[in-house]
Write a protein that holds these residues in place. Structure first.
Motif: not given
Lengths: 440, 440
Positions: B288-292, B300-301
């Motif tokens: 994950p690099v930008r959780p949202d 995942g996101k």
């Protein structure tokens, strides 16, 4: 067929002596026949090796073997000695120092803990105090008939690979501190380290010496026997303690994450630490979890440590960061247990951040288990729900994410890991101990 | 001293034969004396091993040794044969299939590439077509006097460790496809694989067999000699190609990141791949690099693949995702070179995302170098500035971040890695090839 036969012979003997020690250590007392079966060596070969280890004071005989000793006439049960060499472990914490002595059977035989102002003291003053503590524990160990054989020091910082040099320990405020020279003669007796063990160690600090940079070999000084000194990162040693002391619960491939003031990880692959090219692997505290998050001392932004480090957690929960750590953490635990909303939210956010960093770690490394240690183990009940949610949602590979294991060693992981690492200096190389203990 | 002496003797012989082959392969033609010096074996022992390898058709003699052959009378220069066994490498891409044959000296001697509709075809149809391509290349290799000895297949997906089973290949739409049975007799001649090499392989597909699940050993069928088949992840094979073919530029510890449609990494430690407990290590595309961020197919996101994967990059640049990949990518490259703002912004954002994921990777693993391969190498000039900025800012350890190396192998990494892996099946175990080539 190899060109260098003589040195190989000695290497083979050294390795076989070490294998016999581990074969006796792991399942407990065993007969010579059982050891031979376990190692795939002949009974004769094992008897020769065992005799050498008995003479060297590393093994003892304990009377008739137990019934599972294998076929043939009942032999004598062999055991590692509890009155020969011991390993010394030391821990330099942000607010404490600790030293303990562990015998070859893995039991803690002496221990001292003191509070320390690690953050505001000069490295030299901290190391002087630690040297005194090592001397005290070494003297206690000798009083129990033990002979300190090696010293391993756990440090909350980066250690350059293959050296005893602390390159950076931000939470101590240290930079480029070589601990081996400062501790050089710590724990050593003033004469040769004979097996008698009853000699007082109070004068051992007189024999200061210039330990070589790597600090992993005893110096050649006549009339004194400085201990081999090794420095290692506290997260590494805590992971090794988990592997060595709690091996039933963790597989041989796992990632250990622990927090004291900072957050560190140790990656264990097939039972060995992944150290990294320069020795700096495991800095999970600086994995970015929110790229635009608060600035971190490392120069980055939104690092895991900014959400799940002890100080970040205390701040988010509105708790005081200064003051005695134990009391502060106990108070936070009580608030969480009582359902305090701010405390619970801080812990939930820390769990989310841990889950993000660990999901990335799992996708990269596919470990067999994740272990939570140190302060994280203490707060596991409140961290786990959000941590597990992120992990499950973000693990790319099919199947469940790796098992999450909460360490049972608590805050003692680094210290016990250090002492057991020192014990293994003897188990890995029995010849070096014998040479030191019984010269000639 | 070991209990199982006979099997050990054979193991030692196998290992020494293999060591001789590598000793000849690495520095090029050498005398027996030079090999003996290099390996620390006696001249007599090396002569015996060399004779066996000459009889087995793996080594040849090339006339007088060059002057650096060491002391003693000039010997005959030894070299790996270029007319004995060869390795077959295959690649299953999202829009192409490729197969090549590489001889023991590492030269590509035959190669076929075709377009394929990997995304919309059934796995069975794709594998049938690949089997035909393997047969064609194997026949070409035999026409050059070579004898195919092993087949390695590069797949853009997760392969369960120690098997040939593709657990998931999202960009192909595959799930639980075992490639070994489907390719079972590919590339095999219908008789024993003698060194003659001139036999046509057109009838080899008749001998279908039930290959065992792991696909790594030839079956025991009399009268046919199915090749040992191995499947591996394309990112793993691309990294091994980098290590084996370009070893001057990469150290023995590095992380290789490559993109085709997805993004994958391979972690190489001391010259060996880190495979992970289940074989699923290296999934950097799902860090994950930008959780949202935007949702990802993995569940995942904000995964790296959502910013720096080929499709994400094309979408961000406003380029068509469907259509022939090569032309689309070439067009994007031209737009970037011409200063097109949207293309440059998309590449800059991809570089930032790569920098975030790699900064986390560097903090965790402390590798000696980072290598960019596949499509990432092609776009390196536009990715590197933002990538390097993130990396420098977010690396926690002191000193510069690890070297960034742009792969020179381009899109051929996985295919060449596969063929060289197949060559190493022979170099690692010369006895198995001899048994097959000259039974009895």
């Amino acid at each position: 067929m190899a060109a260098s036969a003589p040195s190989s012979q000695r290497e083979i003997r050294r390795r076989n002596l070490s294998r016999v020690l581990y074969a006796v250590a792991e399942p407990g007392p065993s007969s010579r026949a059982a050891v031979a079966t376990r190692l795939g060596l002949t009974r004769t070969a094992v008897s020769t090796l065992v005799d050498e280890l008995l003479r060297g004071g590393l093994l003892t005989e304990q009377g008739p073997t137990p019934p599972d000793g294998g076929p043939g006439r009942p032999g004598t049960a062999l055991a590692l000695t509890d009155s020969g060499p011991c390993g010394l472990g030391a821990e330099i914490g942000v607010d404490h120092l600790a030293v303990c002595a562990v015998d070859l059977r893995g039991r803690v035989r002496a221990r001292e803990d003191v509070e320390s102002e690690g953050r505001s003291s000069e490295p030299g003053a901290v190391l002087d105090r630690l040297r005194g503590l090592v001397d005290t524990v070494a003297a206690q160990a000798r009083g129990h008939g033990l002979s300190p054989a090696a010293l391993t020091v756990a440090v909350p910082g980066l250690i350059a690979r293959g050296t005893s040099s602390v390159v950076r320990a931000p939470n101590l405020g240290w930079r480029d501190v070589d601990i081996a020279p400062a501790l050089a003669s710590a724990g050593a007796s003033s004469g040769s380290a004979s097996g008698s063990g009853s000699r007082s160690a109070s004068s051992s600090r007189a024999a200061t010496s210039t330990q070589p940079g790597t600090g992993t070999r005893p110096g050649p000084e006549a009339g004194s026997s400085p201990l081999p000194i090794t420095a290692d990162n506290e997260a590494n040693l805590a992971a090794l303690a988990e592997l060595w002391l709690d091996s039933g619960r963790v597989p041989r491939d796992f990632v250990h994450v622990s927090a004291e003031v900072g957050i560190g990880a140790a990656i264990v692959l097939d039972g060995e630490l992944l150290r990294g090219t320069r020795g700096f692997a495991g800095e999970i505290g600086h994995v970015p979890v929110r790229p635009d998050g608060p600035p971190c001392a490392c120069g980055g932004k939104g690092c895991l440590e900014q959400y799940a480090g002890e100080w970040a957690l205390l701040r988010a929960a509105g708790a005081p960061v200064e003051g005695p750590r134990d009391a502060t953490l106990a108070a936070l635990r009580e608030r969480a247990a009582a359902g305090d909303e701010r405390a619970l939210r801080a812990l939930q956010e820390a769990g989310t951040a841990l889950g993000l960093a660990l999901a990335g770690t799992v996708n990269l490394l596919d470990p067999g288990a994740l272990v939570l240690g140190g302060v994280l183990a203490r707060f596991a009940p409140w961290l786990l729900p959000s941590l597990e949610r992120e992990l499950t949602e973000r693990t790319a590979a099919p199947g469940a994410p790796p098992d999450l294991v909460v360490s049972g060693l608590g805050a003692d992981g680094p210290l016990l890991g250090a002492a057991h690492a020192a014990v293994r200096v003897v188990l890995d190389d029995p010849l070096s101990y014998r040479t030191e203990a019984a010269p000639g």
